[in-house]
Design an enzyme around this catalytic site. Structure first.
Site, mmCIF file in Angstrom:
data_model
loop_
_atom_site.group_PDB
_atom_site.id
_atom_site.type_symbol
_atom_site.label_atom_id
_atom_site.label_comp_id
_atom_site.label_asym_id
_atom_site.label_seq_id
_atom_site.Cartn_x
_atom_site.Cartn_y
_atom_site.Cartn_z
ATOM 1 C CG HIS A 229 -10.445 -15.700 -39.434
ATOM 2 N ND1 HIS A 229 -11.108 -15.089 -40.461
ATOM 3 C CD2 HIS A 229 -11.416 -16.206 -38.622
ATOM 4 C CE1 HIS A 229 -12.423 -15.219 -40.280
ATOM 5 N NE2 HIS A 229 -12.642 -15.888 -39.171
ATOM 6 C CG HIS A 270 -10.799 -15.204 -49.144
ATOM 7 N ND1 HIS A 270 -11.816 -16.126 -49.133
ATOM 8 C CD2 HIS A 270 -11.049 -14.321 -48.151
ATOM 9 C CE1 HIS A 270 -12.671 -15.795 -48.184
ATOM 10 N NE2 HIS A 270 -12.230 -14.709 -47.572
ATOM 11 C CG ASP A 328 -8.212 -8.838 -43.292
ATOM 12 O OD1 ASP A 328 -8.403 -10.023 -43.607
ATOM 13 O OD2 ASP A 328 -8.872 -8.251 -42.423
#
Ligand code: SDX
Length: 392
Positions: A229, A270, A328
């Site tokens: 995460h 994702h 990210d």
């Protein structure tokens, strides 16, 4: 069923999974905050204005924005006892472990006076959390490097203040780089909210018991810490440094495709986006701008990241599995260029995401709700009789 998965209507009624805050279309790569596309907010808005939008549902007028910014600015200081709390941690403690403790500890300063059934109390706790997260985050870094904590300044913007508290010292006047402050603000904005991801769902579930909002946010921080995460941005940098050079990329791409190898390309894939993550596109543009400002266009990690993205986007495995760079993938490179250490990356993510957690908590708790009680599919033994020790 609604959205991307079906859930027990009873569960939905309890933790109130319906929401008006953020909409994601994973197939089309669409992310809307109260109806506004993320790329438009990233280009024209700023983090505190987006906070106002997420909390209140509409963009603020100039007067509303000025009042909101002033309120947040004048709540950025933390109780002086919090600094003593920090001194109890080892200097090498992971900053996310400190943030879990420090944010949870904020409850001890406000718990008795806080009535979460009172709208004004809910608003004040929201403002305090948004205001104090950058101060606590910077304190984690200062504690780690053994420098004095920096007090926030009321003459700096939210992101300028954060960078000042991170890199300033009592020995010199604040040095503000508007390009870096803008990049920092964009990182906070792009992490502000993302519908009901793992950490936000944790905050809603914790909030459904009537728990103190500071404790709920501490639970969200703990969930975000995981490498699947929010911990992914730190893991991306570790992965790029492990790859080390462009000519080793193929070796790691092969490992990512090998089902017997636990290695995954961090920053790719994702649960919802099966097309590009719209935040990653904005982050990539911001990355180029920051590295150009700092004269780091030839940063070796950026070269590896860009080549890795090219390879992955052409590779049939990644195309079939619909694995694209997520938020990210580039954020870590920007933060590293700004001088933020990798173990602070997820702390930055948590700081930006605090408004999303609070907005979801506030949305749930402001409407009729019941305590969340997810149901399970039991796969254990049917009833059976106890066996005395001498019979086993
Ligand atoms: C965030 O929910 C949110 O909104 C989260 C977030 C937010 O803003 O809150 O967007 C932030 O958490 C972004 C994700 C950051 N995590 C990473 O970058 C870690 C690396 N990514 C993976 O761990 C993974 O992609 C997940 C955890 C993000 C998603 O995991 P899933 O649900 O298992 O992925 P999937 O179902 O889409 O996987 C499809 C396939 C699987 O193979 P099969 O079981 O079908 O054979 O693709 C594989 C996965 O094994 N796969 C990968 C991969 N990600 C998924 N293979 C190699 N490298 C990867 N990164």
């Amino acid at each position: 069923s609604k959205g991307y998965f079906t859930y027990d209507p009873g569960f939905m009624a309890t933790a109130s999974c319906d929401s008006k805050i953020t909409y994601i279309d994973g197939g089309a790569g669409v992310l809307l905050h109260r109806g506004y596309p993320i790329d438009q907010l990233a280009e024209h808005s700023d983090y505190l204005e987006t906070c106002y939008l997420l909390l209140n549902g509409e963009l603020p007028s100039k007067e509303q924005k000025d009042e909101f910014v002033d309120t947040i600015t004048h709540h950025t200081m933390v109780h002086e006892n919090i600094s003593r709390f920090f001194r109890g941690f080892r200097s090498d403690a992971h900053p996310m472990s400190i943030m879990c403790g420090a944010v949870g500890a904020l409850a001890s300063f406000y718990h008795d006076s806080l009535d979460i059934t009172d709208e004004q109390h809910r608003k004040v706790s929201a403002h305090r959390l948004i205001a104090k997260m950058p101060t606590l985050a910077a304190m984690c870094y200062k504690h780690h490097i053994g420098q004095p904590f920096m007090y926030p300044r009321n003459d700096l913007s939210y992101s300028e203040n954060f960078l000042h508290m991170m890199f300033g010292t009592p020995c010199d006047e604040p040095k503000v780089n508007p390009v870096l402050a803008r990049a920092m603000d964009k990182i906070f904005l792009l992490h502000a909210d993302h519908e009901q991801n793992a950490s936000t769902s944790t905050v809603r579930l914790a909030g459904s018991s009537g728990a103190n909002p500071f404790a709920c946010i501490a639970a969200g921080i703990a969930t975000l810490w995981g490498p699947a995460h929010g911990g992914a941005n730190e893991a991306v940098l570790t992965m790029l440094e492990e790859i080390g050079s462009v000519d080793r990329i193929d070796e790691f791409v092969a490992r990512a495709k090998d089902k017997n190898d636990p290695f995954r390309l961090m920053g790719f894939g994702h649960r919802v986006y099966k097309n590009f993550d719209p935040r990653a596109k904005v982050m990539k543009e911001s990355c180029d701008e920051v590295l150009a400002e700092l004269g780091l266009e030839n940063d070796p990690l950026l070269a590896i990241a860009k080549r890795l993205e090219e390879i992955a986007l052409e590779d049939e495995y990644f195309i079939e599995k619909k694995l694209y760079p997520n938020v990210d993938f580039y954020s870590g490179i920007i933060m590293k260029a700004i001088g933020i250490p990798t173990d602070m990356f997820t702390v930055i993510f948590a700081t930006g995401r605090t408004v999303g957690w609070i907005a979801h908590w506030h949305e749930m708790i402001s409407n009729p709700y019941k305590i969340g009680r997810p149901r399970q599919l039991y796969t254990g033994y049917a009833s059976r009789d106890y066996q005395p020790l001498d019979k086993r």
